[in-house]
Design a protein around this motif. Structure first.
Motif, PDB file in Angstrom:
ATOM      1  N   TRP A  14     -65.251 -19.207 -20.725  1.00 24.54           N
ATOM      2  CA  TRP A  14     -64.784 -18.821 -19.384  1.00 24.54           C
ATOM      3  C   TRP A  14     -64.649 -20.069 -18.498  1.00 24.54           C
ATOM      4  CZ3 TRP A  14     -66.960 -19.187 -14.468  1.00 24.54           C
ATOM      5  CH2 TRP A  14     -66.418 -18.374 -13.482  1.00 24.54           C
ATOM      6  N   LYS A  43     -61.537 -21.960 -19.510  1.00 25.88           N
ATOM      7  CA  LYS A  43     -60.313 -21.253 -19.098  1.00 25.88           C
ATOM      8  C   LYS A  43     -60.086 -21.383 -17.607  1.00 25.88           C
ATOM      9  CE  LYS A  43     -59.782 -17.189 -21.971  1.00 25.88           C
ATOM     10  NZ  LYS A  43     -60.439 -15.924 -21.902  1.00 25.88           N
ATOM     11  N   ASN A  44     -61.171 -21.514 -16.861  1.00 23.98           N
ATOM     12  CA  ASN A  44     -61.050 -21.528 -15.400  1.00 23.98           C
ATOM     13  C   ASN A  44     -61.036 -22.933 -14.799  1.00 23.98           C
ATOM     14  OD1 ASN A  44     -60.957 -18.656 -14.194  1.00 23.98           O
ATOM     15  ND2 ASN A  44     -62.419 -18.551 -15.897  1.00 23.98           N
ATOM     16  N   LEU A  70     -63.037 -22.373  -7.777  1.00 26.74           N
ATOM     17  CA  LEU A  70     -63.788 -21.488  -8.682  1.00 26.74           C
ATOM     18  C   LEU A  70     -65.199 -21.220  -8.129  1.00 26.74           C
ATOM     19  CD1 LEU A  70     -63.566 -20.074 -11.467  1.00 26.74           C
ATOM     20  CD2 LEU A  70     -64.687 -22.081 -12.467  1.00 26.74           C
ATOM     21  N   SER A  91     -64.146 -18.818  -0.433  1.00 24.29           N
ATOM     22  CA  SER A  91     -63.861 -17.704  -1.350  1.00 24.29           C
ATOM     23  C   SER A  91     -64.158 -16.363  -0.664  1.00 24.29           C
ATOM     24  CB  SER A  91     -64.664 -17.851  -2.653  1.00 24.29           C
ATOM     25  OG  SER A  91     -66.045 -17.677  -2.400  1.00 24.29           O
ATOM     26  N   SER A 139     -61.347 -13.397  -0.093  1.00 24.23           N
ATOM     27  CA  SER A 139     -61.567 -12.126  -0.799  1.00 24.23           C
ATOM     28  C   SER A 139     -61.324 -10.957   0.167  1.00 24.23           C
ATOM     29  CB  SER A 139     -63.003 -12.072  -1.323  1.00 24.23           C
ATOM     30  OG  SER A 139     -63.876 -11.749  -0.259  1.00 24.23           O
ATOM     31  N   GLU A 182     -68.412  -8.763  -6.446  1.00 25.20           N
ATOM     32  CA  GLU A 182     -67.901  -9.066  -7.799  1.00 25.20           C
ATOM     33  C   GLU A 182     -68.706  -8.275  -8.838  1.00 25.20           C
ATOM     34  OE1 GLU A 182     -65.183 -10.678  -8.239  1.00 25.20           O
ATOM     35  OE2 GLU A 182     -64.964 -11.613  -6.268  1.00 25.20           O
ATOM     36  N   LYS A 204     -63.821  -5.718 -14.267  1.00 20.39           N
ATOM     37  CA  LYS A 204     -62.538  -6.068 -13.621  1.00 20.39           C
ATOM     38  C   LYS A 204     -62.652  -7.393 -12.850  1.00 20.39           C
ATOM     39  CE  LYS A 204     -61.900  -1.761 -12.017  1.00 20.39           C
ATOM     40  NZ  LYS A 204     -61.774  -0.989 -10.868  1.00 20.39           N
ATOM     41  N   SER A 205     -63.870  -7.797 -12.573  1.00 21.03           N
ATOM     42  CA  SER A 205     -64.036  -9.026 -11.791  1.00 21.03           C
ATOM     43  C   SER A 205     -63.761 -10.243 -12.653  1.00 21.03           C
ATOM     44  CB  SER A 205     -65.461  -9.118 -11.244  1.00 21.03           C
ATOM     45  OG  SER A 205     -65.713 -10.426 -10.782  1.00 21.03           O
ATOM     46  N   LYS A 206     -63.118 -11.229 -12.014  1.00 18.30           N
ATOM     47  CA  LYS A 206     -62.889 -12.523 -12.667  1.00 18.30           C
ATOM     48  C   LYS A 206     -64.239 -13.165 -13.049  1.00 18.30           C
ATOM     49  CE  LYS A 206     -61.398 -17.052 -10.910  1.00 18.30           C
ATOM     50  NZ  LYS A 206     -60.755 -17.758  -9.805  1.00 18.30           N
ATOM     51  N   TYR A 207     -65.284 -12.797 -12.302  1.00 22.02           N
ATOM     52  CA  TYR A 207     -66.592 -13.435 -12.493  1.00 22.02           C
ATOM     53  C   TYR A 207     -67.542 -12.629 -13.379  1.00 22.02           C
ATOM     54  CZ  TYR A 207     -65.224 -16.630  -8.775  1.00 22.02           C
ATOM     55  OH  TYR A 207     -64.574 -17.578  -8.042  1.00 22.02           O
TER      56      TYR A 207
END
Ligand SMILES: C[S@@+](CC[C@H](N)C(=O)[O-])C[C@H]1O[C@@H](n2cnc3c(N)ncnc32)[C@H](O)[C@@H]1O
Length: 494
Positions: free
Chosen positions: A42, A45-46, A87, A93, A97, A123, A129-132
């Motif tokens: 992860w 990728k981020n 990130l 952030s 959000s 999150e 569903k959360s990116k985190y």
């Protein structure tokens, strides 16, 4: 319920100090360690950069859970990892959000940490569903992998804490978190955000999230930043490599990076600096109190003394309030005091003003209104200077008496039948905290006692004023002007 309980309840051993609080079964560590491969993928990728020589693994020190480990030899000066700022969890952030709409102009009692904690809960609420989602799975639950924080302590333990420091974490941390939770609850009750409702999390979930944010983030570029991967780095004694802002290369913006401050062999843990902090700051932020510096428990001690100009017994209170209001200064200030015994000149300036009265009260008259604060930079009068020393001595005496009370409370707590090793570890941390603050208090008290004895040697306002007006020396011949005995009048400004 957003925060699952550890699979195995926090097991406690008889390890000394925070190691006991930190004590954990290897199963718990493996529980989080199982997420590590997904987490590393992860991170890649981020856009986390420069991290090819590090991994996350269990560390050898008992109760420290996971940490960063070198996968190849690392030289001092090499970048260990750079995490893109976009990130990181931060106020940027939060604002970006859906929470941004809800918080409006809200100024949390605890500051940014409360709002970043809210985003963490948001999150967590989003689930897969959360990116985190993977990152959130990697976070320790209360008691897991040594994760402890005063927010998780019992009322009795928090009671000992209240008497163990000159800083009142009861007000600045515990009550502040509860107050912010209350505000957030009512804001959510007025209208949820993407399914997040007031009853989606309770106070203990919020305290967990605040403790995660405080213990795992770093202050950089005017704000707290919770950076995935870097938040796995443990603190090492003597380290100087605090995370800092840096570039992400020609195509990317900014990131939070850590640079190696020493050579590290393959397989060794990489530890970092959490910045220069006092014992109470470590406890408030990271949930542990480092051991005292080797050899001398009092070296490095620091604490803060708070003084307040209050109306009780001060008939010049209104004038003082007016002066401070004009200058935009508060009526209460906290000052750091250290075991080297050096006293902050600004503390003396504030205390001279606080104790201004009696024959010196003329300095509060309207004609001096714009200057009185500056006058306080230097001794005003012997009486005022002595009063200042006495205020300092009293404050130190009171704090030391509180520490003695904390020791009695500790004995009561640890002598109870069935006391948990976790409580013992927390009490040991508080004993270290008191020890570090004691050094600063004793040194400051000694300074004030010495200063009190030399108050007759100082130059005070009246004398300085006469010097300025060149009236302090003996009369010269040309000053005897007439038989009336008066001094020659001049254009002197009295
Ligand atoms: C930034 S995290 C580091 C990663 C953490 N060990 C983990 O397993 O997730 C900070 C937390 O690690 C632990 N920790 C880090 N350095 C420590 C130290 N020098 N002494 C005691 N605990 C430490 C404390 O629980 C602290 O709140």
């Amino acid at each position: 319920f957003l925060v699952p309980a550890p699979t195995i309840a926090s097991a406690c051993s008889s390890q000394p100090a925070m190691a006991a609080a930190a004590s954990t079964s290897s199963t718990e560590t493996q529980d989080r360690a199982a997420v590590v491969p997904q987490l590393l993928e992860w991170c890649n990728k981020n856009g986390i950069k420069d991290a090819s020589k590090i991994t996350i693994g269990p560390v050898s020190q008992a109760g420290m859970g996971l940490g960063l480990v070198a996968t190849a030899p690392i030289k001092q000066g090499e970048t260990l990892a750079t995490v893109p700022l976009n990130l990181c969890f931060s106020m940027d952030s939060v604002r970006a959000s859906p929470l941004g709409k809800v918080i409006g102009e809200f100024e949390p009692a605890l500051g940014d940490a409360s709002l970043i904690a809210l985003q963490l809960l948001y999150e967590a609420h989003m689930g897969p569903k959360s990116k985190y989602a993977v990152y959130i799975k990697s976070l320790p639950r209360p008691g897991q992998d040594g994760f402890d924080h005063p927010l998780f302590w019992s009322t009795a333990e928090q009671g000992v804490l209240a008497k163990s420091s000159t800083r009142n974490l009861g007000e600045t941390l515990i009550d502040a978190v509860a107050e912010d939770y209350g505000w957030i609850q009512s804001a959510l009750a007025r209208g949820g955000i993407s399914g997040l409702q007031a009853d989606s999390f309770d106070l203990s979930d919020f305290e967990w999230a605040v403790a995660v944010v405080l213990s795992r983030s770093f202050f950089a570029e005017n704000g707290l930043r919770l950076a995935p991967l870097l938040d796995m780095a443990n603190r090492g004694e003597g380290c100087t490599n605090e995370p800092q802002i840096g570039g992400l290369g020609i195509f990317g913006g900014k990131g939070l990076k850590v640079i190696a401050d020493r050579d590290t062999d393959k397989g060794q843990e990489i530890v970092i600096s959490y910045g220069p902090k006092s014992g109470i700051e470590f406890l408030e932020d990271h949930g542990f109190v480092p051991p005292p510096l080797e050899g001398n428990a009092l070296v490095g001690g620091m604490c803060s003394l708070t003084f307040k100009i209050s109306p009780e017994g001060d008939r010049f209170y209104d004038d003082k309030e007016d002066v401070m209001g004009t200058l935009g200064l508060p009526m209460a200030f906290s000052f750091d005091v250290r075991s080297d015994g050096d006293v902050d000149p600004e503390m003396l300036q504030f205390l001279r003003f606080l104790k201004l009265g009696g024959k010196d009260a003329f300095l509060l008259e309207a004609v001096f209104r714009n200057e009185v604060w500056r006058f306080m930079e230097l001794p005003v009068s012997e009486a005022n200077e002595q009063a200042v020393d006495e205020v300092i001595i009293d404050a130190c005496t009171q704090a030391l008496a509180n520490f003695a009370e904390a020791e009695v409370l500790t004995d009561e707590l640890i002598q109870k039948e069935g006391v948990s090793p976790l409580t013992i570890a927390r009490m040991e941390a508080l004993a270290r905290l008191r020890e570090s603050e004691k050094g600063a208090l004793v040194a400051t008290q000694a300074w004030a006692n010495r200063d009190l004895m030399t108050s007759d040697l100082k130059v005070y306002y009246q004398e300085r004023r006469l010097e300025e007006l060149q009236l302090s020396g003996p009369l010269t011949d040309d000053e005897y002007v007439d038989g009336s005995g008066g001094r020659r009048t001049s254009n002197l400004d009295w």
